[in-house]
Design an enzyme around this catalytic site. Structure first.
Site: not given
Ligand code: BDR
Ligand code: CA
Length: 320
Positions: A21, A45, A171-172, A248-249
């Site tokens: 992020d 997170n 995760f999100n 990722h972000d």
């Molecule tokens: C996502 O999960 C979080 O840990 C990271 O910031 C990202 O948004 C990846 O799966």
């Molecule tokens: Ca994130």
């Protein structure tokens, strides 16, 4: 050849900083084709107090002091809170220690900030969410019209082949599946930047080496964030499994201004909320006749890093 956007695109970023992020914020702040109009925080997170503190600290460190930061939900709509501090460290920013922020958080709740900001500029603001979708779901429940006020809506979350929080769930989405369901069921098109895409955006050894040439900002900020998790894991895993940490972000922000770097397909995405082994899974139907999402599937990896490194080099030059 890319010639840039004639007008900067306004981005409102809902996030849970978070290593990646923070790197996404760096991109948003550094690209003159982006105007960051607000940052909202969500527990993800790490807990909400820490993600908010990190957003405030990043605002001052990266000098976007004029951009409001509003704090949102600390708990998912249902169930227990899950975090990813085993990935992002106790603080959420790995080994990176930023000075204590001085400027205050916005006095509005993130949900009200989101609604008011989008209402004030219908069709003008690109909403990007890089954390659990709790704030976005609450905003939709309070004011469903936000779905038509956004210029676009992009998330980092989900996947169509695998998970990272569980074998099935990213995760999100896993951190608040009920919120994700509200978001995918709303009357808008979600750009879903999932794991299948973001795992192509790896800060490999070659990328790290190039970033390392950017000077002080790279060494004190970019590289610690981009390598914290990979370094922690390299000791316990075969190196072939750790070709680098995924940013990722960063992909979600990049997609708003550089969609040309992504090959995408329409799909219908539904969120599993009850499965014993699949809670938080995004079920992606590329054959659906009623798509609700655009799912980037392939990244121009070289083009992506050329773009990101270019923007980071500009910020690093200003920072020197
Ligand atoms: C996502 O999960 C979080 O840990 C990271 O910031 C990202 O948004 C990846 O799966
Ligand atoms: Ca994130």
């Amino acid at each position: 050849m890319w010639h840039g956007c004639p007008m900067p695109k306004k981005i409102l970023l809902d996030c849970d900083p978070g290593l990646d992020d923070a790197l996404a914020l760096l991109l948003a702040q550094g690209d003159s084709n982006i105007e960051l109009v607000g940052v909202t925080t969500v527990g993800g997170n790490v807990g909400l107090a820490r993600t908010t503190r990190n957003a405030l600290a990043l605002r001052e460190y990266l000098h976007f002091e004029n951009v409001p930061v509003a704090a949102g939900a600390g708990q998912p709509l249902l169930g227990e809170r899950r975090d990813a501090s085993h990935v992002h460290g106790e603080s959420g920013l790995g080994s990176t220690v930023l000075p204590e922020p001085v400027l205050a958080v916005d006095d509005r709740h993130a949900v009200d900030f989101l609604i008011e900001t989008l209402r004030a500029a219908p069709g003008a603001i690109h909403l990007v969410a890089t954390g659990p979708l709790t704030n976005i779901a609450l905003a939709l429940q309070k004011e469903p019209a936000i779905a038509r006020w956004v210029a676009s809506f992009t998330i980092m979350g989900g996947s169509f082949t695998r998970g990272n929080a569980t074998p099935a769930a990213e995760f999100n989405i896993y951190a608040d599946p009920e919120a994700a369901r509200v978001v995918f069921d709303a009357d808008w098109q979600v750009v879903m930047i999932g794991l299948d895409l973001t795992l192509q955006a790896l800060a490999t050894g070659a990328v790290v080496e190039r970033l390392g040439r950017l000077g002080a900002l790279a060494h004190e900020f970019i590289l610690p964030l981009a390598t914290f998790w990979a370094r922690a894991n390299q000791s316990g895993a075969s190196t072939s499994e750790w070709d680098g940490q995924a940013v990722h972000d960063v992909c979600a922000v990049a997609h708003v201004v550089r969609p040309d770097l992504f090959s995408s397909r329409p799909a219908r995405v539904q969120v599993e909320t009850t499965g014993e082994f699949t809670r938080g899974m995004t079920v992606v139907d590329f054959d659906s006749a009623s798509p609700n999402a655009i799912v980037p599937v392939m990244l121009d990896v070289a083009g992506f890093w050329a773009y990101v490194e270019h923007i980071y080099s500009i910020v690093a030059g200003q920072h020197a």
